[in-house]
Design a protein around this motif. Sequence first.
Motif, PDB file in Angstrom:
ATOM      1  N   GLU A  43       0.843  -1.206   0.000  1.00 13.63           N
ATOM      2  CA  GLU A  43       0.000   0.000   0.000  1.00 13.63           C
ATOM      3  C   GLU A  43       0.871   1.246   0.000  1.00 13.63           C
ATOM      4  OE1 GLU A  43      -3.229   2.714   0.190  1.00 13.63           O
ATOM      5  OE2 GLU A  43      -3.039   0.684  -0.565  1.00 13.63           O
ATOM      6  N   ASN A  44       1.943   1.242   0.778  1.00 12.26           N
ATOM      7  CA  ASN A  44       2.813   2.415   0.802  1.00 12.26           C
ATOM      8  C   ASN A  44       3.569   2.596  -0.508  1.00 12.26           C
ATOM      9  OD1 ASN A  44       2.189   3.821   3.131  1.00 12.26           O
ATOM     10  ND2 ASN A  44       3.551   2.589   4.397  1.00 12.26           N
ATOM     11  N   PHE A  45       3.906   1.520  -1.215  1.00 10.65           N
ATOM     12  CA  PHE A  45       4.495   1.646  -2.555  1.00 10.65           C
ATOM     13  C   PHE A  45       3.505   2.311  -3.499  1.00 10.65           C
ATOM     14  CE2 PHE A  45       7.421  -2.170  -1.724  1.00 10.65           C
ATOM     15  CZ  PHE A  45       8.501  -1.358  -1.427  1.00 10.65           C
ATOM     16  N   ALA A  49       4.119   5.905  -5.311  1.00  8.12           N
ATOM     17  CA  ALA A  49       4.066   6.008  -6.769  1.00  8.12           C
ATOM     18  C   ALA A  49       3.022   7.010  -7.243  1.00  8.12           C
ATOM     19  CB  ALA A  49       3.774   4.631  -7.372  1.00  8.12           C
ATOM     20  N   ASN A  50       2.007   7.246  -6.424  1.00  3.85           N
ATOM     21  CA  ASN A  50       0.924   8.168  -6.795  1.00  3.85           C
ATOM     22  C   ASN A  50       0.979   9.489  -6.031  1.00  3.85           C
ATOM     23  OD1 ASN A  50      -0.985   6.675  -8.750  1.00  3.85           O
ATOM     24  ND2 ASN A  50      -0.405   5.154  -7.233  1.00  3.85           N
ATOM     25  N   ASN A  51       2.141   9.775  -5.442  1.00  2.08           N
ATOM     26  CA  ASN A  51       2.366  11.026  -4.707  1.00  2.08           C
ATOM     27  C   ASN A  51       1.320  11.281  -3.622  1.00  2.08           C
ATOM     28  OD1 ASN A  51       4.697  11.742  -6.216  1.00  2.08           O
ATOM     29  ND2 ASN A  51       3.354  12.386  -7.889  1.00  2.08           N
ATOM     30  N   LEU A  52       0.982  10.221  -2.912  1.00  2.00           N
ATOM     31  CA  LEU A  52       0.064  10.319  -1.781  1.00  2.00           C
ATOM     32  C   LEU A  52       0.858  10.144  -0.500  1.00  2.00           C
ATOM     33  CD1 LEU A  52      -2.747   7.991  -3.171  1.00  2.00           C
ATOM     34  CD2 LEU A  52      -2.769  10.491  -3.115  1.00  2.00           C
ATOM     35  N   GLU A  53       0.324  10.654   0.593  1.00  2.00           N
ATOM     36  CA  GLU A  53       1.004  10.517   1.875  1.00  2.00           C
ATOM     37  C   GLU A  53       1.052   9.047   2.287  1.00  2.00           C
ATOM     38  OE1 GLU A  53       0.524  12.015   6.482  1.00  2.00           O
ATOM     39  OE2 GLU A  53      -0.570  13.062   4.904  1.00  2.00           O
ATOM     40  N   LYS A  54       2.244   8.599   2.661  1.00  2.72           N
ATOM     41  CA  LYS A  54       2.409   7.212   3.093  1.00  2.72           C
ATOM     42  C   LYS A  54       1.818   7.032   4.491  1.00  2.72           C
ATOM     43  CE  LYS A  54       6.445   5.316   2.173  1.00  2.72           C
ATOM     44  NZ  LYS A  54       7.900   5.110   1.980  1.00  2.72           N
ATOM     45  N   LEU A  55       1.369   5.826   4.768  1.00  7.64           N
ATOM     46  CA  LEU A  55       0.830   5.500   6.086  1.00  7.64           C
ATOM     47  C   LEU A  55       1.982   5.257   7.053  1.00  7.64           C
ATOM     48  CD1 LEU A  55      -1.941   2.970   5.008  1.00  7.64           C
ATOM     49  CD2 LEU A  55      -2.243   5.365   5.635  1.00  7.64           C
ATOM     50  N   PRO A 113       2.766  -1.139  -7.638  1.00  5.87           N
ATOM     51  CA  PRO A 113       3.581  -0.441  -8.642  1.00  5.87           C
ATOM     52  C   PRO A 113       5.066  -0.476  -8.284  1.00  5.87           C
ATOM     53  CG  PRO A 113       2.499   1.138  -7.220  1.00  5.87           C
ATOM     54  CD  PRO A 113       2.003  -0.224  -6.816  1.00  5.87           C
ATOM     55  N   VAL A 114       5.865  -0.346  -9.309  1.00  8.34           N
ATOM     56  CA  VAL A 114       7.302  -0.226  -9.112  1.00  8.34           C
ATOM     57  C   VAL A 114       7.595   1.234  -8.823  1.00  8.34           C
ATOM     58  CG1 VAL A 114       9.547  -0.423 -10.255  1.00  8.34           C
ATOM     59  CG2 VAL A 114       7.783  -2.143 -10.655  1.00  8.34           C
ATOM     60  N   VAL A 115       8.394   1.476  -7.813  1.00  9.55           N
ATOM     61  CA  VAL A 115       8.766   2.840  -7.456  1.00  9.55           C
ATOM     62  C   VAL A 115      10.222   3.033  -7.870  1.00  9.55           C
ATOM     63  CG1 VAL A 115       9.029   4.497  -5.572  1.00  9.55           C
ATOM     64  CG2 VAL A 115       7.146   2.851  -5.534  1.00  9.55           C
TER      65      VAL A 115
END
Length: 124
Positions: A43-45, A49-55, A113-115
């Motif tokens: 989920e954090n990857f 990858a989508n420029n969202l805040e990581k948990l 996704p691949v980061v």
Amino acid sequence: MTVKECLEQALGFLPELPEENPEAKKFAVGWCNFLLSETFRNENFFREANNLEKLSEIPKVGKIEDEIPYNEELVKTAFPYGMARFIFRENGDVSGSREYYQLYVIALSEATPVVLREAEDFYR
């Protein structure tokens, strides 16, 4: 997707109706919380990858009606397979559990996704 919807989809793999396996409903929240823990990095990857805040910590669900708080692709493609593996195991079907674990791992891989990051030079 709610925990209940995920359970219903997982039971469809058996094939069973939710009414035919009342035991699974008792464990669905716990199974979902385990899947949330197991897929936390994925989920954090997705978020990175989508420029969202990581948990910063693993979320939990408390009721079968709760929404599963991860990205839709991960939840809809991987979680039902992950939950099905627990149902098969509870029914004493080890080979079915292994098969659905493999499907879960493949779906998890495809939904993550691949980061891309710049390589760090550790030898300077």
